[in-house]
Design a protein around this motif. Structure first.
Motif, PDB file in Angstrom:
ATOM      1  N   MET A   1     -95.630  52.336  -2.243  1.00  0.00           N
ATOM      2  CA  MET A   1     -94.638  51.382  -2.681  1.00  0.00           C
ATOM      3  C   MET A   1     -95.308  50.344  -3.584  1.00  0.00           C
ATOM      4  SD  MET A   1     -91.957  48.999  -0.589  1.00  0.00           S
ATOM      5  CE  MET A   1     -93.053  48.132   0.453  1.00  0.00           C
ATOM      6  N   ASP A   2     -94.669  50.034  -4.692  1.00  0.00           N
ATOM      7  CA  ASP A   2     -95.177  49.015  -5.610  1.00  0.00           C
ATOM      8  C   ASP A   2     -94.629  47.651  -5.213  1.00  0.00           C
ATOM      9  OD1 ASP A   2     -96.465  50.982  -7.041  1.00  0.00           O
ATOM     10  OD2 ASP A   2     -94.845  51.208  -8.485  1.00  0.00           O
ATOM     11  N   TYR A   3     -95.469  46.638  -5.301  1.00  0.00           N
ATOM     12  CA  TYR A   3     -95.049  45.285  -4.945  1.00  0.00           C
ATOM     13  C   TYR A   3     -95.903  44.270  -5.689  1.00  0.00           C
ATOM     14  CZ  TYR A   3     -99.314  45.084  -2.229  1.00  0.00           C
ATOM     15  OH  TYR A   3    -100.632  45.099  -1.865  1.00  0.00           O
ATOM     16  N   THR A   4     -95.412  43.052  -5.770  1.00  0.00           N
ATOM     17  CA  THR A   4     -96.164  41.901  -6.249  1.00  0.00           C
ATOM     18  C   THR A   4     -95.730  40.710  -5.414  1.00  0.00           C
ATOM     19  OG1 THR A   4     -96.182  42.754  -8.510  1.00  0.00           O
ATOM     20  CG2 THR A   4     -96.709  40.429  -8.230  1.00  0.00           C
ATOM     21  N   ILE A   5     -96.684  39.992  -4.873  1.00  0.00           N
ATOM     22  CA  ILE A   5     -96.395  38.760  -4.138  1.00  0.00           C
ATOM     23  C   ILE A   5     -96.554  37.604  -5.118  1.00  0.00           C
ATOM     24  CG2 ILE A   5     -97.144  37.233  -2.276  1.00  0.00           C
ATOM     25  CD1 ILE A   5     -98.190  39.799  -0.865  1.00  0.00           C
ATOM     26  N   ILE A   6     -95.544  36.741  -5.183  1.00  0.00           N
ATOM     27  CA  ILE A   6     -95.591  35.577  -6.066  1.00  0.00           C
ATOM     28  C   ILE A   6     -95.677  34.323  -5.204  1.00  0.00           C
ATOM     29  CG2 ILE A   6     -94.400  34.260  -7.852  1.00  0.00           C
ATOM     30  CD1 ILE A   6     -92.964  36.858  -8.623  1.00  0.00           C
ATOM     31  N   ARG A   7     -96.760  33.575  -5.377  1.00  0.00           N
ATOM     32  CA  ARG A   7     -96.949  32.303  -4.668  1.00  0.00           C
ATOM     33  C   ARG A   7     -96.691  31.178  -5.665  1.00  0.00           C
ATOM     34  NH1 ARG A   7    -101.909  31.858  -4.416  1.00  0.00           N
ATOM     35  NH2 ARG A   7    -102.482  33.757  -5.497  1.00  0.00           N
ATOM     36  N   ILE A  44     -91.271  36.619 -13.662  1.00  0.00           N
ATOM     37  CA  ILE A  44     -90.543  37.743 -13.063  1.00  0.00           C
ATOM     38  C   ILE A  44     -90.095  38.729 -14.143  1.00  0.00           C
ATOM     39  CG2 ILE A  44     -88.439  38.382 -11.817  1.00  0.00           C
ATOM     40  CD1 ILE A  44     -88.865  35.749 -10.200  1.00  0.00           C
ATOM     41  N   MET A  45     -89.658  38.211 -15.295  1.00  0.00           N
ATOM     42  CA  MET A  45     -89.286  39.109 -16.398  1.00  0.00           C
ATOM     43  C   MET A  45     -90.483  39.932 -16.863  1.00  0.00           C
ATOM     44  SD  MET A  45     -86.594  36.945 -18.740  1.00  0.00           S
ATOM     45  CE  MET A  45     -87.276  37.698 -20.173  1.00  0.00           C
ATOM     46  N   ASP A  50     -93.177  45.169 -17.523  1.00  0.00           N
ATOM     47  CA  ASP A  50     -94.501  45.799 -17.603  1.00  0.00           C
ATOM     48  C   ASP A  50     -94.865  46.287 -16.207  1.00  0.00           C
ATOM     49  OD1 ASP A  50     -97.142  46.562 -17.821  1.00  0.00           O
ATOM     50  OD2 ASP A  50     -97.783  44.758 -18.880  1.00  0.00           O
ATOM     51  N   SER A  51     -94.695  47.555 -15.974  1.00  0.00           N
ATOM     52  CA  SER A  51     -94.856  48.102 -14.621  1.00  0.00           C
ATOM     53  C   SER A  51     -96.295  48.067 -14.109  1.00  0.00           C
ATOM     54  CB  SER A  51     -94.325  49.534 -14.573  1.00  0.00           C
ATOM     55  OG  SER A  51     -95.064  50.359 -15.454  1.00  0.00           O
ATOM     56  N   THR A  52     -97.263  47.807 -14.977  1.00  0.00           N
ATOM     57  CA  THR A  52     -98.654  47.747 -14.522  1.00  0.00           C
ATOM     58  C   THR A  52     -99.122  46.320 -14.257  1.00  0.00           C
ATOM     59  OG1 THR A  52     -99.499  47.677 -16.792  1.00  0.00           O
ATOM     60  CG2 THR A  52     -99.255  49.855 -15.770  1.00  0.00           C
ATOM     61  N   PHE A  53     -98.444  45.341 -14.829  1.00  0.00           N
ATOM     62  CA  PHE A  53     -98.838  43.941 -14.671  1.00  0.00           C
ATOM     63  C   PHE A  53     -98.526  43.464 -13.253  1.00  0.00           C
ATOM     64  CE2 PHE A  53     -97.563  39.380 -15.081  1.00  0.00           C
ATOM     65  CZ  PHE A  53     -98.834  38.881 -15.285  1.00  0.00           C
ATOM     66  N   GLY A  54     -99.521  42.963 -12.557  1.00  0.00           N
ATOM     67  CA  GLY A  54     -99.327  42.407 -11.226  1.00  0.00           C
ATOM     68  C   GLY A  54     -99.118  43.413 -10.114  1.00  0.00           C
ATOM     69  N   LYS A  55     -99.258  44.670 -10.416  1.00  0.00           N
ATOM     70  CA  LYS A  55     -99.004  45.721  -9.426  1.00  0.00           C
ATOM     71  C   LYS A  55     -99.996  45.608  -8.269  1.00  0.00           C
ATOM     72  CE  LYS A  55     -98.289  50.707  -9.395  1.00  0.00           C
ATOM     73  NZ  LYS A  55     -98.317  51.901 -10.257  1.00  0.00           N
TER      74      LYS A  55
END
Length: 66
Positions: A1-7, A44-45, A50-55
């Protein structure tokens, strides 16, 4: 599963896009500042288009120290 946590810092209603990104373990460089909702939306945009950025990362978003 792909995710990114934003603090984030505390939110503001400022109308500017002005932010920097930190990675897990890095402190915010301007910890007492507030980040605009518009800046958070911009990040967030970028993550959506960009599916690789922050993955699989934990990204901090904060207002730069000036």
């Amino acid at each position: 599963m792909d995710y990114t946590i934003i603090r984030t810092q505390w939110f503001s209603s400022d109308n500017r896009i002005d932010y920097e990104i930190t990675h897990k373990g890095e402190p915010f460089r301007n910890p007492s500042a507030y980040i605009s909702r518009k800046s958070i939306a911009h990040l967030i945009m970028l993550l959506c288009f960009d599916s690789t950025f922050g993955k699989h990362e934990s990204l901090g978003i904060n207002k730069p120290l000036r």
